[in-house]
Write a protein that holds these residues in place. Sequence first.
Motif, short mmCIF file in Angstrom:
data_model
loop_
_atom_site.label_atom_id
_atom_site.label_comp_id
_atom_site.label_asym_id
_atom_site.label_seq_id
_atom_site.Cartn_x
_atom_site.Cartn_y
_atom_site.Cartn_z
N PHE A 32 3.28 2.44 -8.79
CA PHE A 32 4.11 2.38 -7.59
C PHE A 32 4.63 0.94 -7.52
O PHE A 32 3.92 0.01 -7.15
CB PHE A 32 3.28 2.73 -6.36
N ASN A 33 5.90 0.76 -7.89
CA ASN A 33 6.48 -0.58 -7.97
C ASN A 33 7.66 -0.72 -7.01
O ASN A 33 8.46 0.21 -6.85
CB ASN A 33 6.97 -0.88 -9.39
N VAL A 34 7.75 -1.89 -6.38
CA VAL A 34 8.89 -2.23 -5.52
C VAL A 34 9.60 -3.43 -6.14
O VAL A 34 8.98 -4.47 -6.36
CB VAL A 34 8.44 -2.57 -4.09
N VAL A 35 10.89 -3.27 -6.42
CA VAL A 35 11.66 -4.34 -7.04
C VAL A 35 12.89 -4.62 -6.18
O VAL A 35 13.28 -3.82 -5.34
CB VAL A 35 12.09 -3.98 -8.48
N GLY A 36 13.48 -5.81 -6.38
CA GLY A 36 14.69 -6.15 -5.63
C GLY A 36 14.51 -7.36 -4.73
O GLY A 36 14.98 -7.35 -3.59
N LEU A 37 13.85 -8.40 -5.24
CA LEU A 37 13.67 -9.67 -4.52
C LEU A 37 12.97 -9.45 -3.19
O LEU A 37 13.41 -9.89 -2.13
CB LEU A 37 15.02 -10.36 -4.30
N ALA A 38 11.83 -8.73 -3.25
CA ALA A 38 11.05 -8.43 -2.05
C ALA A 38 9.98 -9.49 -1.84
O ALA A 38 9.37 -9.98 -2.79
CB ALA A 38 10.40 -7.06 -2.19
N ASP A 39 9.74 -9.84 -0.56
CA ASP A 39 8.68 -10.80 -0.27
C ASP A 39 7.33 -10.08 -0.18
O ASP A 39 7.24 -8.86 -0.41
CB ASP A 39 8.99 -11.59 1.00
N SER A 45 4.06 -3.02 1.56
CA SER A 45 4.42 -1.74 2.16
C SER A 45 3.91 -0.56 1.33
O SER A 45 3.72 0.54 1.87
CB SER A 45 5.94 -1.64 2.32
N LYS A 46 3.68 -0.77 0.04
CA LYS A 46 3.17 0.32 -0.81
C LYS A 46 1.87 0.88 -0.24
O LYS A 46 1.69 2.11 -0.17
CB LYS A 46 2.93 -0.20 -2.23
N GLU A 47 0.97 0.01 0.19
CA GLU A 47 -0.32 0.47 0.70
C GLU A 47 -0.17 1.10 2.08
O GLU A 47 -0.85 2.07 2.40
CB GLU A 47 -1.31 -0.70 0.75
N ARG A 48 0.73 0.57 2.90
CA ARG A 48 0.93 1.17 4.22
C ARG A 48 1.56 2.55 4.08
O ARG A 48 1.19 3.49 4.80
CB ARG A 48 1.81 0.26 5.08
N VAL A 49 2.52 2.69 3.17
CA VAL A 49 3.15 3.99 2.94
C VAL A 49 2.14 4.98 2.40
O VAL A 49 2.06 6.14 2.85
CB VAL A 49 4.35 3.84 1.97
N LEU A 60 0.62 10.92 -2.65
CA LEU A 60 1.65 10.50 -3.59
C LEU A 60 1.51 11.26 -4.90
O LEU A 60 0.39 11.51 -5.36
CB LEU A 60 1.51 9.00 -3.87
N PRO A 61 2.62 11.64 -5.50
CA PRO A 61 2.53 12.33 -6.80
C PRO A 61 1.95 11.39 -7.86
O PRO A 61 2.19 10.18 -7.84
CB PRO A 61 3.99 12.68 -7.10
N PHE A 62 1.18 11.95 -8.75
CA PHE A 62 0.56 11.15 -9.81
C PHE A 62 1.59 10.91 -10.91
O PHE A 62 1.47 11.38 -12.04
CB PHE A 62 -0.68 11.86 -10.36
N GLN A 63 2.64 10.18 -10.54
CA GLN A 63 3.74 9.89 -11.44
C GLN A 63 4.18 8.45 -11.24
O GLN A 63 3.62 7.73 -10.39
CB GLN A 63 4.91 10.86 -11.17
N ARG A 64 5.17 8.05 -12.00
CA ARG A 64 5.66 6.68 -11.90
C ARG A 64 6.70 6.60 -10.77
O ARG A 64 7.78 7.21 -10.86
CB ARG A 64 6.28 6.23 -13.22
N ILE A 65 6.39 5.82 -9.71
CA ILE A 65 7.28 5.67 -8.56
C ILE A 65 7.89 4.27 -8.60
O ILE A 65 7.18 3.27 -8.66
CB ILE A 65 6.50 5.86 -7.24
N THR A 66 9.22 4.24 -8.56
CA THR A 66 9.94 2.96 -8.55
C THR A 66 10.85 2.91 -7.34
O THR A 66 11.65 3.82 -7.10
CB THR A 66 10.78 2.79 -9.83
N ASP A 82 9.23 -0.55 5.61
CA ASP A 82 8.21 0.49 5.39
C ASP A 82 8.78 1.90 5.57
O ASP A 82 8.60 2.77 4.71
CB ASP A 82 7.07 0.32 6.40
N LEU A 83 9.41 2.13 6.71
CA LEU A 83 9.85 3.49 7.05
C LEU A 83 10.94 3.96 6.09
O LEU A 83 10.95 5.14 5.68
CB LEU A 83 10.36 3.54 8.49
N ALA A 84 11.85 3.07 5.70
CA ALA A 84 12.90 3.47 4.76
C ALA A 84 12.30 3.84 3.40
O ALA A 84 12.73 4.82 2.77
CB ALA A 84 13.91 2.33 4.59
N ILE A 85 11.32 3.08 2.95
CA ILE A 85 10.67 3.40 1.67
C ILE A 85 9.94 4.74 1.77
O ILE A 85 10.02 5.59 0.86
CB ILE A 85 9.70 2.27 1.28
N ALA A 86 9.24 4.95 2.89
CA ALA A 86 8.51 6.21 3.06
C ALA A 86 9.46 7.41 3.10
O ALA A 86 9.20 8.44 2.46
CB ALA A 86 7.68 6.15 4.35
#
Length: 504
Positions: A32-39, A45-49, A60-66, A82-86
């Motif tokens: 589960f990766n978040v990219v795009g110049l995130a602080d 937010s990955k853990e909160r989602v 979460l599906p046992f797959q690669r989430i980007t 958070d909410l937009a990612i979720a």
Amino acid sequence: MVAHVTTVAFLGLEARSVDVQVQVAKGGMHAFNVVGLADKAVNESKERVRAALAAIGLALPFQRITVNLSPADLPKEGSHFDLAIAMGLLAAMGVVDAEALSHYVVIGELGLDGRLAPVPGVLLAALHASEKDLGLICPVTQGGEAAWAGRIEVLAAPDLLSLINHLKGAQLLAPPERAVADSSWNGPDLAEVKGQETAKRALEIAAAGGHNLVMVGPPGAGKSLLAACLPGILPELSPQEALEVSMVASVAGQLEGGRLLRRRPYRAPHHSASMPALVGGGAKARPGEVSLAHLGVLFLDELPEFQRPVIDSLRQPLETGAIVVARANAHVSYPSRIQLIAAMNPCKCGHLGDAALACSRAPRCAADYQARVSGPLLDRIDLHVDVQAVSAADLALPPPAETSADVAARVATARAIQTARYADHGGVRTNAEADGKLLEAVATPDEPGGKLLAQAAEAMRLSARGYHRVLRVSRTLADLAGAETVGRVHVAEALSYRRRAPVN
């Protein structure tokens, strides 16, 4: 499949669109990766989602989430992603309709139990959504804030499950109503101030024309109490002003309950405040006290105790009404049209002129102490008032008959005159905001007043700025008196409030 959800990133008071792209790919390692110049807050937010989805019975599906936050070169800061990612993840999983989400800007922080927590900047996000002809999804506690953006659809949800049910048609969220903060004043009243008639007169003039004021006097003379009375005689914010002030408060996360402000802000930072705290900045270029006091009062008690570079940094915003914060990764502008009220002792011990209490270094002590405040800053202050110590006889007197409400009525009348006068002059609201060219048209004194001003300018060696500030105060005095023309008496009183001698 790649799901798209629109949210915003904030750059000062500007909201910029961010496309949250979520891909759930088969094959490869589970991640589960978040990219795009995130602080750091965005990455967390990955853990909160993950926890919020588990709280409503989804895994979460046992797959690669980007998750890609586009544009990738725009800094992303804060937990409001958070909410937009979720929602993007739920759309990619087929739980909600991706097409339905495309009509909204989504903003909000997720709790571990799936509830939506308030975040800074909802009002700015709502205005941005209105410009893009989109709706807004936000936490329920901020629905009243978002409703001020105009005729846009606002989905204010208490939790993630309620939002999903609304989008699937199983439950409808009630449209929020516009919320306004209580505008009543619960602070001190001028009726509590005994004596100090000159200072109270200067306070009324400052309120009527939006002028800056400095009070100089010994400890215990009532300077702080007088300053605290000022919000009680200032008029309420107009609807347009309320929106301006609330936008700054929103991006700073200081709108309680999502209610728009109607009372003018009053900020009184301690003299230990740093430059970023006072004028804005820091790692994330946040608004400082000078912007949080926009269209209100910034009170600096013990003015010489502030670090000199810190208070000198106010010189530009006092002139321009805006502060520009430049950083390597950000260049943002915040409004800062404030009324500066300052208080200071005449010297370090505070008892200059009292032979019984003054220290042995007087008057050298006073020169050294007052030199901590630069002349150019003091030149930007319209009204300089000496506040004398209150005697026991003054304290024994009955309370003054005139209350803050009485003074506020005169201030409101003077402000109404100025509103009508400057209606066609591009954003000028008060006499204090009028420039030199405009002053020549509206504040030129009659012949006796003009002669007095010319003589005083020569004798007092007024700068061009000081000359115009005398004109502004004279115009305010004429407005308080209901006079069409600035006369000699108005000029004479305005000159009495100028600083007598330069401070080196």
